[in-house]
Motif scaffolding. Structure first.
Motif, PDB file in Angstrom:
ATOM      1  N   UNK A   1       0.834  -1.192   0.000  1.00 60.54           N
ATOM      2  CA  UNK A   1       0.000   0.000   0.000  1.00 60.54           C
ATOM      3  C   UNK A   1       0.872   1.246   0.000  1.00 60.54           C
ATOM      4  N   UNK A   2       1.632   1.451   1.092  1.00 60.81           N
ATOM      5  CA  UNK A   2       2.568   2.566   1.188  1.00 60.81           C
ATOM      6  C   UNK A   2       3.976   2.017   1.345  1.00 60.81           C
ATOM      7  N   UNK A   3       4.904   2.647   0.671  1.00 61.45           N
ATOM      8  CA  UNK A   3       6.325   2.382   0.891  1.00 61.45           C
ATOM      9  C   UNK A   3       6.977   3.745   1.059  1.00 61.45           C
ATOM     10  N   UNK A   4       7.697   3.923   2.142  1.00 57.58           N
ATOM     11  CA  UNK A   4       8.402   5.182   2.368  1.00 57.58           C
ATOM     12  C   UNK A   4       9.895   4.921   2.283  1.00 57.58           C
ATOM     13  N   UNK A   5      10.573   5.809   1.578  1.00 57.71           N
ATOM     14  CA  UNK A   5      12.024   5.691   1.420  1.00 57.71           C
ATOM     15  C   UNK A   5      12.670   7.032   1.730  1.00 57.71           C
ATOM     16  N   UNK A   6      13.430   7.092   2.802  1.00 58.99           N
ATOM     17  CA  UNK A   6      14.214   8.274   3.132  1.00 58.99           C
ATOM     18  C   UNK A   6      13.407   9.537   3.398  1.00 58.99           C
ATOM     19  N   UNK A   7      12.195   9.390   3.934  1.00 55.03           N
ATOM     20  CA  UNK A   7      11.365  10.569   4.181  1.00 55.03           C
ATOM     21  C   UNK A   7      11.940  11.426   5.300  1.00 55.03           C
ATOM     22  N   UNK A   8      11.914  12.727   5.067  1.00 57.10           N
ATOM     23  CA  UNK A   8      12.312  13.684   6.093  1.00 57.10           C
ATOM     24  C   UNK A   8      11.526  14.966   5.865  1.00 57.10           C
ATOM     25  N   UNK A   9      11.110  15.579   6.972  1.00 61.37           N
ATOM     26  CA  UNK A   9      10.422  16.867   6.932  1.00 61.37           C
ATOM     27  C   UNK A   9      10.585  17.542   8.284  1.00 61.37           C
ATOM     28  N   UNK A  11      13.020  18.479   9.981  1.00 58.11           N
ATOM     29  CA  UNK A  11      14.040  17.903  10.851  1.00 58.11           C
ATOM     30  C   UNK A  11      13.719  16.506  11.357  1.00 58.11           C
ATOM     31  N   UNK A  12      12.566  15.968  10.982  1.00 56.93           N
ATOM     32  CA  UNK A  12      12.185  14.618  11.396  1.00 56.93           C
ATOM     33  C   UNK A  12      12.552  13.664  10.272  1.00 56.93           C
ATOM     34  N   UNK A  13      13.320  12.634  10.610  1.00 63.41           N
ATOM     35  CA  UNK A  13      13.668  11.599   9.638  1.00 63.41           C
ATOM     36  C   UNK A  13      12.896  10.343   9.993  1.00 63.41           C
ATOM     37  N   UNK A  14      12.235   9.802   8.996  1.00 61.75           N
ATOM     38  CA  UNK A  14      11.431   8.597   9.200  1.00 61.75           C
ATOM     39  C   UNK A  14      12.180   7.385   8.678  1.00 61.75           C
ATOM     40  N   UNK A  15      12.065   6.271   9.368  1.00 57.18           N
ATOM     41  CA  UNK A  15      12.699   5.052   8.859  1.00 57.18           C
ATOM     42  C   UNK A  15      11.945   4.571   7.607  1.00 57.18           C
ATOM     43  N   UNK A  16      12.648   3.883   6.726  1.00 50.61           N
ATOM     44  CA  UNK A  16      11.977   3.279   5.585  1.00 50.61           C
ATOM     45  C   UNK A  16      10.963   2.279   6.130  1.00 50.61           C
ATOM     46  N   UNK A  17       9.783   2.249   5.524  1.00 51.55           N
ATOM     47  CA  UNK A  17       8.756   1.324   6.001  1.00 51.55           C
ATOM     48  C   UNK A  17       7.823   0.940   4.871  1.00 51.55           C
ATOM     49  N   UNK A  18       7.149  -0.176   5.076  1.00 47.57           N
ATOM     50  CA  UNK A  18       6.102  -0.638   4.182  1.00 47.57           C
ATOM     51  C   UNK A  18       4.857  -0.849   5.018  1.00 47.57           C
ATOM     52  N   UNK A  19       3.756  -0.293   4.567  1.00 46.64           N
ATOM     53  CA  UNK A  19       2.463  -0.463   5.231  1.00 46.64           C
ATOM     54  C   UNK A  19       1.588  -1.283   4.288  1.00 46.64           C
ATOM     55  N   UNK A  20       1.141  -2.425   4.761  1.00 43.22           N
ATOM     56  CA  UNK A  20       0.401  -3.362   3.919  1.00 43.22           C
ATOM     57  C   UNK A  20      -1.048  -2.931   3.703  1.00 43.22           C
ATOM     58  N   UNK A  21      -1.572  -3.330   2.544  1.00 41.64           N
ATOM     59  CA  UNK A  21      -2.952  -3.026   2.185  1.00 41.64           C
ATOM     60  C   UNK A  21      -3.913  -3.958   2.910  1.00 41.64           C
ATOM     61  N   UNK A  22      -5.120  -3.442   3.192  1.00 42.65           N
ATOM     62  CA  UNK A  22      -6.203  -4.203   3.825  1.00 42.65           C
ATOM     63  C   UNK A  22      -5.807  -4.758   5.191  1.00 42.65           C
ATOM     64  N   UNK A  23      -5.010  -4.001   5.895  1.00 41.80           N
ATOM     65  CA  UNK A  23      -4.559  -4.385   7.232  1.00 41.80           C
ATOM     66  C   UNK A  23      -4.790  -3.214   8.179  1.00 41.80           C
ATOM     67  N   UNK A  24      -4.715  -3.519   9.458  1.00 40.78           N
ATOM     68  CA  UNK A  24      -4.720  -2.482  10.482  1.00 40.78           C
ATOM     69  C   UNK A  24      -3.288  -2.333  10.949  1.00 40.78           C
ATOM     70  N   UNK A  25      -2.789  -1.114  10.873  1.00 44.14           N
ATOM     71  CA  UNK A  25      -1.417  -0.825  11.255  1.00 44.14           C
ATOM     72  C   UNK A  25      -1.420   0.222  12.345  1.00 44.14           C
TER      73      UNK A  25
END
Length: 181
Positions: A1-9, A11-25
């Motif tokens: 569903x979502x894949x994040x790569x190197x997100x930053x905004x 001053x906040x840096x987010x770890x790379x992550x994958x959020x699966x579709x049709x799931x509760x996260x």
């Protein structure tokens, strides 16, 4: 569903992550760590300063932003309701989206889903913070998004109501094959 790569905004840096579709996260972390900011990035209301966000395999920058926000609905922790009844609030929010007003059965269904047994013609101005929070959530769920981003959806609720709401939401998203974050 979502894949994040190197997100930053901001001053906040987010770890790379994958959020699966049709799931509760569940996203957890201390206050101020950037969960709300990440939600705004996921639904396209905030652009990252660095990195790439993919939604269903497409770079979010390639998507129509309004269509994306309708499909990936952010229900913020700051509740906004118009003065008036529950029905009037549904009507106003639906008018903003240029949608026909939902009927009483649909309004009641989403109120009950959100553990609120109020009449659609009840005046919202007399509601507690938790009741207002549930009306707001009911409105957004009724739009039928494919992904629901809930930013602290139980912050104004007691423990029993929180549990009931989360149980209802879990059943609903499973039945409707939605993603809930």
């Amino acid at each position: 569903l979502f894949i994040t790569l190197g997100l930053a905004v901001n001053g906040i840096r987010y770890p790379d992550m994958t959020i699966e579709e049709n799931k509760i996260t569940f996203l957890t972390g201390p206050s101020g760590c950037g969960k709300s900011t990440l939600f705004r990035i996921l639904n396209g209301t905030l652009d990252p300063e660095e990195g790439t966000l993919f939604y269903r395999g497409r770079d979010i920058r390639e998507l129509d932003s309004l269509a994306h926000r309708r499909e990936v609905s952010l229900v913020s922790q700051s509740v906004f309701l118009f003065p008036g009844t529950i029905r009037e609030n549904f009507r106003q929010f639906y008018q903003f989206r240029e949608l026909p007003e939902p009927d009483s059965d649909k309004i009641r269904f989403f109120l009950e889903l959100c553990c609120l047994t109020a009449d659609p013609d009840a005046d919202c101005t007399t509601f507690s913070g938790g009741e207002k929070q549930r009306v707001y959530l009911a409105v957004f769920l009724s739009f039928g998004p494919r992904v629901v981003l809930l930013d602290e959806p139980t912050s104004a609720l007691d423990t029993d109501t929180s549990r009931s709401l989360l149980k209802n939401l879990a059943s609903y998203v499973k039945q409707e094959e939605l993603s809930l974050i």
